[in-house]
Write an enzyme that holds these catalytic residues in place. Structure first.
Site, PDB file in Angstrom:
ATOM      1  N   HIS A   1      31.799  38.371  37.132  1.00 28.05           N
ATOM      2  CA  HIS A   1      30.881  37.288  37.527  1.00 28.05           C
ATOM      3  C   HIS A   1      30.171  36.778  36.289  1.00 28.05           C
ATOM      4  O   HIS A   1      29.843  37.573  35.406  1.00 28.05           O
ATOM      5  CB  HIS A   1      29.863  37.812  38.549  1.00 28.05           C
TER       6      HIS A   1
ATOM      7  N   ASP B   1      33.140  38.094  46.733  1.00 23.16           N
ATOM      8  CA  ASP B   1      34.434  37.735  47.315  1.00 23.16           C
ATOM      9  C   ASP B   1      35.349  38.926  47.549  1.00 23.16           C
ATOM     10  O   ASP B   1      36.342  38.800  48.258  1.00 23.16           O
ATOM     11  CB  ASP B   1      35.166  36.752  46.391  1.00 23.16           C
TER      12      ASP B   1
HETATM   13  N1  ACO Z   1      39.782  41.310  35.890  1.00 21.35           N
HETATM   14  C1  ACO Z   1      40.112  41.745  34.646  1.00 21.35           C
HETATM   15  N2  ACO Z   1      39.476  41.334  33.530  1.00 21.35           N
HETATM   16  C2  ACO Z   1      38.474  40.451  33.673  1.00 21.35           C
HETATM   17  C3  ACO Z   1      38.071  39.982  34.925  1.00 21.35           C
HETATM   18  C4  ACO Z   1      38.776  40.443  36.064  1.00 21.35           C
HETATM   19  N3  ACO Z   1      38.456  40.017  37.297  1.00 21.35           N
HETATM   20  N4  ACO Z   1      37.037  39.133  34.781  1.00 21.35           N
HETATM   21  C5  ACO Z   1      36.789  39.055  33.467  1.00 21.35           C
HETATM   22  N5  ACO Z   1      37.668  39.855  32.788  1.00 21.35           N
HETATM   23  C6  ACO Z   1      37.711  40.059  31.350  1.00 21.35           C
HETATM   24  C7  ACO Z   1      38.354  38.869  30.665  1.00 21.35           C
HETATM   25  O1  ACO Z   1      39.763  39.018  30.584  1.00 21.35           O
HETATM   26  C8  ACO Z   1      37.676  38.883  29.318  1.00 21.35           C
HETATM   27  O2  ACO Z   1      38.292  39.874  28.547  1.00 21.35           O
HETATM   28  P1  ACO Z   1      38.448  39.689  26.955  1.00 21.35           P
HETATM   29  O3  ACO Z   1      37.029  39.633  26.432  1.00 21.35           O
HETATM   30  O4  ACO Z   1      39.200  40.918  26.539  1.00 21.35           O
HETATM   31  O5  ACO Z   1      39.210  38.414  26.773  1.00 21.35           O
HETATM   32  C9  ACO Z   1      36.264  39.357  29.636  1.00 21.35           C
HETATM   33  O6  ACO Z   1      36.379  40.096  30.864  1.00 21.35           O
HETATM   34  C10 ACO Z   1      35.260  38.233  29.822  1.00 21.35           C
HETATM   35  O7  ACO Z   1      35.806  37.269  30.730  1.00 21.35           O
HETATM   36  P2  ACO Z   1      35.239  35.778  30.883  1.00 21.35           P
HETATM   37  O8  ACO Z   1      36.176  34.952  31.684  1.00 21.35           O
HETATM   38  O9  ACO Z   1      34.835  35.273  29.526  1.00 21.35           O
HETATM   39  O10 ACO Z   1      33.904  36.057  31.671  1.00 21.35           O
HETATM   40  P3  ACO Z   1      33.140  35.034  32.581  1.00 21.35           P
HETATM   41  O11 ACO Z   1      31.809  35.610  32.802  1.00 21.35           O
HETATM   42  O12 ACO Z   1      33.212  33.656  32.061  1.00 21.35           O
HETATM   43  O13 ACO Z   1      34.027  35.091  33.919  1.00 21.35           O
HETATM   44  C11 ACO Z   1      34.735  34.990  36.157  1.00 21.35           C
HETATM   45  C12 ACO Z   1      33.547  35.158  35.196  1.00 21.35           C
HETATM   46  C13 ACO Z   1      35.375  33.603  35.994  1.00 21.35           C
HETATM   47  C14 ACO Z   1      34.225  35.134  37.604  1.00 21.35           C
HETATM   48  C15 ACO Z   1      35.793  36.099  35.858  1.00 21.35           C
HETATM   49  O14 ACO Z   1      35.202  37.372  35.960  1.00 21.35           O
HETATM   50  C16 ACO Z   1      37.025  36.020  36.762  1.00 21.35           C
HETATM   51  O15 ACO Z   1      37.947  35.247  36.483  1.00 21.35           O
HETATM   52  N6  ACO Z   1      37.040  36.815  37.886  1.00 21.35           N
HETATM   53  C17 ACO Z   1      38.127  36.772  38.813  1.00 21.35           C
HETATM   54  C18 ACO Z   1      37.964  35.600  39.769  1.00 21.35           C
HETATM   55  C19 ACO Z   1      36.836  35.796  40.763  1.00 21.35           C
HETATM   56  O16 ACO Z   1      36.687  36.850  41.356  1.00 21.35           O
HETATM   57  N7  ACO Z   1      36.067  34.718  40.976  1.00 21.35           N
HETATM   58  C20 ACO Z   1      34.961  34.707  41.934  1.00 21.35           C
HETATM   59  C21 ACO Z   1      33.660  34.649  41.217  1.00 21.35           C
HETATM   60  S1  ACO Z   1      32.295  34.913  42.333  1.00 21.35           S
HETATM   61  C22 ACO Z   1      32.102  33.501  43.195  1.00 21.35           C
HETATM   62  O17 ACO Z   1      32.558  32.463  42.814  1.00 21.35           O
HETATM   63  C23 ACO Z   1      31.387  33.537  44.478  1.00 21.35           C
END
Ligand code: ACO
Length: 381
Positions: free
Chosen positions: A264, A317
């Site tokens: 998140h 979610d």
């Molecule tokens: N699974 C595995 N690795 C992850 C995940 C995940 N769900 N989420 C983040 N990471 C990792 C990324 O690969 C990244 O790794 P790196 O630094 O080695 O490249 C690191 O964590 C940071 O990720 P970012 O995308 O920069 O973090 P951000 O805070 O921008 O992302 C997000 C938040 C978009 C929700 C992300 O966690 C994600 O894509 N989650 C999966 C989709 C999801 O569940 N979305 C619902 C969000 S809640 C809502 O909308 C109600």
């Protein structure tokens, strides 16, 4: 050709920018804390109803019994939608449910006697009408596209029970109703997220509530905001059996793929809302003789333990998709479910913006060419 000389510091995506003050919600992403108007989400999810949370967000304080009854009656009275709007839904029935919802809310403005009135009193009355009408639109569209008779709203049922009743044509039991009631409470408000921000931008121009809600619905549709509940459930169905979780998830992680329903932008520990959906997914699964989906989800949680050390934890979610699936809610209605729940939060933030309005109008830093010579079209070669 010349270019602008220096690049000022940019706040791309407005990350970390504090837009204004608010009294609607407080989020502490490090502590995993969420308050609506000062009240902890755990207390609200455990003891409150969606109707009470609507009151809290619109008026800023918890209602007395008589106040709650009055609001509840107003919501129940306001559920039906004009025949002309049903006709619009029929016309656009092949579109995605979020497109249909956006179009129908826009059409409702033509039939709301106070559509253009942006006074606080009229905006609250319209908020109550819209909060009541949005579930009717979602259910009516689903029945129309499925070739089923429309089910009129039932004034004897609560907001959550009536939505399930209009969708499926049968009264839900207590467990089913409470699962959706809690789901709506948990989605009701969440700070300056993209859709609430879009609603505020629209309201800040002096536009009315219907216009602001149309902006919010359009903004919620995108996959970066609308949530990952459907992707989580697709993954769970693909895994199929608890014994297959370890292999499936290890492979996903080895391929560098993201586990949906985890991570998140704000929460670096478990999203406080996830706890309540987890409980609903467990009890509903047991009651309905389908405990397998919950077991698969719990095994995914165990296998992904190392992600937690990197601040990637469960979000709201993760368990929501299983709850919707068990309640026979089709995948493409998962985002409209989010919209039904978020309605009071959007309305509360529009009211807040209107009370102390300032036009929201940031700047862009131009990086294109400057002072080019204009060549007439016939001389451009
Ligand atoms: N699974 C595995 N690795 C992850 C995940 C995940 N769900 N989420 C983040 N990471 C990792 C990324 O690969 C990244 O790794 P790196 O630094 O080695 O490249 C690191 O964590 C940071 O990720 P970012 O995308 O920069 O973090 P951000 O805070 O921008 O992302 C997000 C938040 C978009 C929700 C992300 O966690 C994600 O894509 N989650 C999966 C989709 C999801 O569940 N979305 C619902 C969000 S809640 C809502 O909308 C109600």
């Amino acid at each position: 050709m010349s270019f602008p000389a220096s690049t000022p510091e940019l706040a791309r995506g407005l990350k970390g920018v504090i837009l204004d003050t608010t009294e609607t919600s407080f989020i502490d992403g490090e502590a995993g804390k969420l308050l609506y108007c000062g009240y902890n989400i755990h207390d609200l999810a455990e003891h409150s109803t969606f109707e009470e949370v609507v009151y809290l967000l619109l008026y800023g304080h918890l209602p007395r019994l008589a106040e709650l009854r009055e609001l509840d009656m107003a919501l129940r009275r306001s559920r039906s939608i004009p025949k002309e709007v049903v006709d619009v839904i029929r016309l656009v029935q092949a579109a995605h449910p979020m497109d249909v919802l956006r179009t129908a809310v826009s059409a409702l403005a033509a039939f709301d006697p106070e559509a253009k009135d942006t006074s606080e009193e009229a905006t609250i009355r319209k908020a109550i009408r819209l909060i009541a009408q949005v579930p009717t639109i979602v259910a009516a569209h689903h029945r129309i596209r499925s070739g089923l008779e429309l089910v009129p709203p039932n004034p004897d049922l609560s907001h959550a029970a009536n939505f399930l009743y209009m969708l499926h044509g049968r009264e839900p039991n207590h467990e089913e109703t409470r699962a959706i009631d809690v789901d709506f409470i948990l989605h009701a408000e969440h700070g300056s997220n993209a859709s609430a921000f879009a609603a505020r931008v629209t309201a800040s121009t002096g536009a009315d509530l219907h216009a602001a809600i149309v902006s919010a619905i359009g903004t919620l549709k995108g996959p970066l905001h609308g949530g990952a509940a459907e992707a989580v459930m697709r993954m769970v169905l693909e895994i199929g059996e608890p014994e297959r979780v370890d292999e499936y998830i290890h492979q996903m992680l080895a391929e560098g793929r993201r586990i949906m329903g985890m991570g998140h932008r704000v929460y670096k520990v478990e999203d406080p809302r996830a706890r309540h959906m987890r409980e609903r997914a467990r009890t509903l699964g047991e009651k309905m003789g389908q405990p397998k989906w919950y077991r698969i989800l719990e095994r995914i949680v165990e296998v992904t333990a190392p992600l937690r050390d990197r601040g990637i934890s469960l979000n709201v979610d993760f368990f929501a998709g299983a709850v919707y699936y068990l309640l026979d809610i089709p995948e493409d209605l998962f985002i409209p479910m989010f919209a039904i729940g978020r309605m009071p939060g959007w309305c509360a933030q529009v009211l807040e913006q209107m009370r102390n309005n300032v036009l929201i109008r940031p700047l862009l830093h131009y990086v294109g060419p400057m002072d080019l010579e204009y060549v007439p079209i016939e001389a451009r070669g």
